[in-house]
Write an enzyme that holds these catalytic residues in place. Structure first.
Site, PDB file in Angstrom:
ATOM      1  N   ARG A  15       0.335   1.422  84.468  1.00  9.68           N
ATOM      2  CA  ARG A  15      -0.521   0.609  83.589  1.00  9.68           C
ATOM      3  C   ARG A  15      -0.581   1.223  82.194  1.00  9.68           C
ATOM      4  O   ARG A  15      -0.137   2.347  81.978  1.00  9.68           O
ATOM      5  CB  ARG A  15      -1.912   0.487  84.182  1.00  9.68           C
ATOM      6  N   GLY A  16      -1.190   0.480  81.260  1.00 10.48           N
ATOM      7  CA  GLY A  16      -1.288   0.925  79.873  1.00 10.48           C
ATOM      8  C   GLY A  16      -0.152   0.277  79.106  1.00 10.48           C
ATOM      9  O   GLY A  16       1.009   0.391  79.508  1.00 10.48           O
ATOM     10  N   ALA A  17      -0.462  -0.390  78.023  1.00 14.88           N
ATOM     11  CA  ALA A  17       0.548  -1.210  77.351  1.00 14.88           C
ATOM     12  C   ALA A  17       1.839  -0.443  77.044  1.00 14.88           C
ATOM     13  O   ALA A  17       2.929  -0.895  77.410  1.00 14.88           O
ATOM     14  CB  ALA A  17      -0.051  -1.845  76.089  1.00 14.88           C
ATOM     15  N   ARG A  54       3.039  -8.729  84.263  1.00 18.31           N
ATOM     16  CA  ARG A  54       1.694  -8.897  83.696  1.00 18.31           C
ATOM     17  C   ARG A  54       1.864  -9.592  82.349  1.00 18.31           C
ATOM     18  O   ARG A  54       2.800  -9.312  81.614  1.00 18.31           O
ATOM     19  CB  ARG A  54       0.970  -7.551  83.529  1.00 18.31           C
ATOM     20  N   GLN A  80     -10.867   2.541  84.871  1.00 14.63           N
ATOM     21  CA  GLN A  80      -9.878   3.412  84.241  1.00 14.63           C
ATOM     22  C   GLN A  80     -10.531   4.464  83.347  1.00 14.63           C
ATOM     23  O   GLN A  80      -9.986   5.557  83.167  1.00 14.63           O
ATOM     24  CB  GLN A  80      -8.887   2.581  83.399  1.00 14.63           C
ATOM     25  N   ASP A  88      -3.525  -4.152  73.865  1.00 15.64           N
ATOM     26  CA  ASP A  88      -2.444  -4.684  74.700  1.00 15.64           C
ATOM     27  C   ASP A  88      -1.551  -5.631  73.908  1.00 15.64           C
ATOM     28  O   ASP A  88      -0.391  -5.846  74.248  1.00 15.64           O
ATOM     29  CB  ASP A  88      -3.019  -5.370  75.935  1.00 15.64           C
ATOM     30  N   LYS A 129      -8.492  -4.329  76.775  1.00 16.89           N
ATOM     31  CA  LYS A 129      -9.237  -4.352  78.045  1.00 16.89           C
ATOM     32  C   LYS A 129     -10.593  -5.029  77.884  1.00 16.89           C
ATOM     33  O   LYS A 129     -11.295  -4.818  76.894  1.00 16.89           O
ATOM     34  CB  LYS A 129      -9.414  -2.909  78.509  1.00 16.89           C
TER      35      LYS A 129
END
Lengths: 338, 338
Positions: free
Chosen positions: A47-49, A88, A192, A233, A244
Site C-alpha cells: 500500500r501507499g501511492a 486499486r 495505518q 494518492d 486517505k
C-alpha cells in the site's frame, strides 16, 4: 527500514513486507504470480501511492515472466497487466508506472526488469529530495522553533520507499533539529497511522502521540499543532488532492487556524490528465472493514477509502522537483514540470 | 427501549443497562454503593450527558441510603456526593442534577428519592419535546423532501432517556415521514456510534449507514448530507458547544457546505455560568483506549474525550423550551430562559 525490505525484486519474484501484519509481526510475502500480487494490493498488504507504483512496475516484470512460463499470448499478457493497473483505482501512481514499464515489453524481459528496478530506485531518491524541500518550506513558513507537526495515515518508507513523503518531511525536520513532536491520526478503518506510522516513528526515535481521527481538528483549533503535512494518492491538474479518508477535515481545521497544510508527494502522484478532484475515482471498500466487530450484525456501512481536499485549502504541494504554493495551478505557466 | 430499562431506581439501588456490553450483550448492572456508581460512570457503562445527570440524581439517593447503612456523618456524605459530581468533568448535567437533588437532603430520604425520580421523568419528557422542536426546525430549514441526516456518537434513549436528543430529532423526523436515512459516525475510541446508535436505529427500523469518523466531512462536502444534528455535553453561555470528540470537524464541514448544524440538548446541558468553550473542562481519558490493540507497545496517545465547536459554526441550539438560532447569545435579551 531500507527499501529492499519494503519491496524488492528477488529471483524473478516480488518480496514485499506484509503491511497488514505490522507492527506485531514482520512478515515478508513471496509473490510469484499476478493473482498473488493483485490480492496483496487489494488487501493493502502492499500500500501507499508510491509503493503501489513501484509494485505495479515490478508486477509488469512478474507478468512477463509468468507469460513465458505459462505460454500466455499477447492479449492475455495485456489483460493480466491491466488487472494489476486496475487493482486499486485512486492512486494514479499504480496505473502510471504499470503503463511506463509495459512500454518496455517490446525490448524484452531484461529491459522490463531494469525499468521496473529503476522505478524503485527513483522513488527512494525522489522521497529524500522532496522531504528536504518540504522541511525547508515548513521552517520558512513556521519560523525556527521546533515544530509540532500533525500527519495522517502512513507516508513513510513503508508507503514510499526511501524516506517517505509526508513522513519524510517530518524525518528531514527531525534530522535538522527543527522538530518538536508529531501528532499521528490512527486512520480508521485499517489503522495505518496507529500501526505503521507509530512503528516507523518509533524506529526513527521521533517523539509522537497517537490520536483518534476525530480529534485532529480539535487539537489544531487549540493551538497544539504548527503545521499539517500529508501525502497524496492523486493530485489533479487544478491542485485538488485525493488522500486517505480523513484528510479533508484536517485541511478545513488548518485553514481556519491559519497554519500550513502541506501535501508532500512525488511527481508521479500528480495527474495532469485529471482536471480536478471531482474527476478522481474514489475507492469504495468492503463494509466489513468498518462494521466488524463492533456494530450490530447486519449493519450497513459506507467505506470510502479516500477524500478530496480542494486546492484552495492546500497551502503548498511539494515534490522532488518543485514546490507549488497555494495548491492551485500546478500546470500554470512558470510552474511547468521540469 | 423504555427509560426504566436504561436507568431506574429499584429497591434503594440503581439498575443500569451496561452500555459497554451493547450491542452484543444486554446486561443490567445492579449498583448499591457510591463506589460502584462512580466506577460505572468512569467506565462509560453509564454515559450520555442527560443520563449522567439522571444517574447523578439517583446517586444522591443511593448515597443517602448508604450513609444511613454505614453510619456516615454529614461531611462524609457530602464528600461521597462530591465524588459522584466529579466522576466526569465535561457534561454539566451530572454536577447540576447532583447539586439539585442534594438540596433535598434536609427534607429526608423520601424527599431525596422523589426528587431523583422526578429528574428521570423530566429528562424523558424533555427529550420528546426537544425532538419535535428540532425536527420542525430541520424541516423548515431544509425543505420538505426526506432528509439525509448525519449524527455523531450516541444521543438516543441510551444517552438521554425518552427519545434522546439528536437521535430524538431523527426519530421525530422519521415518525413524520420526513427522514430518508441517517449517516452514523462510529465515534472512536469507544465506538458509541457503531455500537449504540446503530443498535437504537435498528430497533426503530430507521435506515442508516455507518462510516468512519474521518469520512463525515467528505460525505458532507459531496452533497450526501442535508443536515448534521448532534447532542452536547455542555453549552456555554456564548453558545460554544462541548460534545464528543469529532463534532468540531462536522461543524467545519457543514459550515463550508452551507447545511444546518443543529445541536439538540435539554436545558440542563446549558451552563450559563461557563462564559465560553475555553472555560469548559475537557476530559482527558486513558491512552490505552486508543493504543490497544493496534499500536506498537509503548505508544503514547492523547485521548481528549470531547471537543469545542465555536458558536458561530452552530446553526441552532434546540432544547425542550426554545430554539436559538446561530448558536450565539443564548442568554441575550429576548432569549432568556423561561
Amino acid at each position: 527500514m531500507n527499501p529492499p525490505d519494503v519491496l524488492a525484486w528477488r529471483d524473478g519474484r516480488i518480496a514485499a513486507l506484509d503491511q497488514t501484519a505490522l507492527p506485531h509481526q514482520v512478515r515478508v510475502l513471496d509473490i510469484g504470480t499476478v493473482d498473488e500480487l493483485v490480492e496483496a494490493i487489494a488487501a493493502l498488504a502492499i500500500r501507499g501511492a508510491p509503493v503501489l507504483g513501484a509494485a505495479g512496475a515490478l508486477g509488469v516484470a512478474l507478468a512477463v515472466r509468468q507469460a513465458s512460463r505459462c505460454g500466455w499470448d499477447g492479449p492475455r499478457l495485456d489483460a493480466e497487466i491491466k488487472r494489476i493497473a486496475d487493482a486499486r483505482p485512486t492512486a494514479v501512481n499504480l496505473r502510471r508506472e504499470v503503463t511506463a514499464v509495459a512500454g518496455h515489453i517490446p525490448q524484452g524481459r531484461a529491459a522490463v526488469e531494469a525499468a521496473a528496478q529503476a522505478v524503485l530506485e527513483f522513488a527512494a531518491e525522489a522521497s529524500v529530495a522532496l522531504s528536504h524541500r518540504g522541511a525547508g518550506y515548513l521552517r520558512d513558513a513556521c519560523g525556527s522553533g521546533p515544530l509540532r507537526v500533525h500527519t495522517h495515515c502512513n507516508t513513510g518508507a513503508l508507503a514510499c520507499l526511501g524516506w517517505g513523503s509526508a513522513l519524510g518531511v517530518i524525518r528531514a525536520l527531525h534530522e535538522a533539529g527543527a522538530l518538536d513532536s508529531v501528532i499521528v491520526d490512527e486512520t480508521r478503518p485499517l489503522l495505518q497511522g496507529a500501526r505503521l506510522t507509530c512503528w516507523e516513528l518509533g524506529q526513527l526515535g521521533i517523539s509522537h502521540r497517537l490520536i483518534c481521527d476525530g480529534a485532529g481538528p480539535f487539537l489544531i483549533s487549540q493551538g497544539l499543532v504548527d503545521a499539517v503535512v500529508v501525502g497524496a494518492d492523486r493530485v489533479a491538474a487544478n491542485g485538488d488532492v485525493a488522500n486517505k479518508i480523513g484528510t479533508y477535515s484536517l485541511a478545513l481545521a488548518a485553514h481556519r487556524a491559519g497554519i500550513p497544510f502541506l501535501v508532500a508527494a512525488p511527481e508521479s502522484t500528480i495527474d495532469e490528465s485529471t482536471p480536478d478532484g471531482a474527476a478522481i475515482p474514489i475507492e469504495l471498500r468492503a463494509e466489513e472493514e468498518i462494521t466488524v466487530p463492533a456494530a450490530p450484525a447486519g449493519t450497513r456501512a459506507l467505506n470510502y477509502a479516500f477524500d478530496i481536499t480542494p486546492a484552495e485549502l492546500v497551502t503548498a504541494v511539494v515534490t522532488e522537483k518543485r514546490l507549488t504554493r497555494n495548491g492551485l495551478g500546478l500546470t500554470r505557466p512558470g510552474h511547468a514540470r521540469s
